[in-house]
Design a protein around this motif. Structure first.
Motif: not given
Length: 167
Positions: A91-111
């Motif tokens: 999530c690198t943009g200016s909008g909000n991010c809603f993320v549903d992930v399962g096992d063995d996942s990575t999320v990067s919130c740099t925006g």
């Protein structure tokens, strides 16, 4: 908010059944074909598999990952991602991010937009940006917040908040 989380967890459980039943669906993204990006909460969403599932540069979008996706929200709109397992989400943009992930996942919130992450399995979330990053971890799962630019607050029910407070 609790109702939305319940729906998302239910979707993580039932999405594989829906995917198997909708193999002929013309909204599925394969090999560079365009797909119709759905508006969050209004039904039809783009389904994709493999690499480079990217929301458009403007406008809100919703994407359901079928398998092995690299999801990216780099524009100004809000993004709503659902991925069963093994996802890499940025999530690198200016909008909000809603993320549903399962096992063995990575999320990067740099925006600059807020991130709201629900992990149904083990996941790692990086929050080096200045926005609020909320991580909801399912019972029995291990969820970590790395690189928080501020402080991480532990809340009840497996919730952690970076750059914000429990509410």
């Amino acid at each position: 908010m609790i109702r939305k989380t319940v729906y998302r967890v239910a979707a993580l459980v039932f999405l594989p059944l829906l995917v198997a039943a909708s193999c002929g669906d013309d909204r599925r993204y394969d090999d560079g074909d365009d797909c119709e990006i759905g508006v969050p909460g209004e039904g039809a969403a783009c389904e994709c598999s493999g690499l480079d599932c990217v929301c458009p540069s403007s406008g809100d979008c919703e994407i359901n990952c079928i398998e092995g996706c690299n999801l990216q929200c780099a524009g100004s709109g809000s993004c709503d991602f659902l991925c069963i397992a093994g996802c890499n989400t940025e999530c690198t943009g200016s909008g909000n991010c809603f993320v549903d992930v399962g096992d063995d996942s990575t999320v990067s919130c740099t925006g600059s937009g807020d991130c709201d992450v629900t992990c149904a399995g083990d996941c790692a979330v990086a929050c080096p940006g200045s926005a609020t990053c909320t991580v909801r971890c399912a019972a029995g799962a291990i969820c970590t917040i790395d690189k928080c630019s501020g402080t991480v607050e532990s809340c009840p029910d497996g919730v952690q908040v970076c750059n914000g407070s429990c509410s």
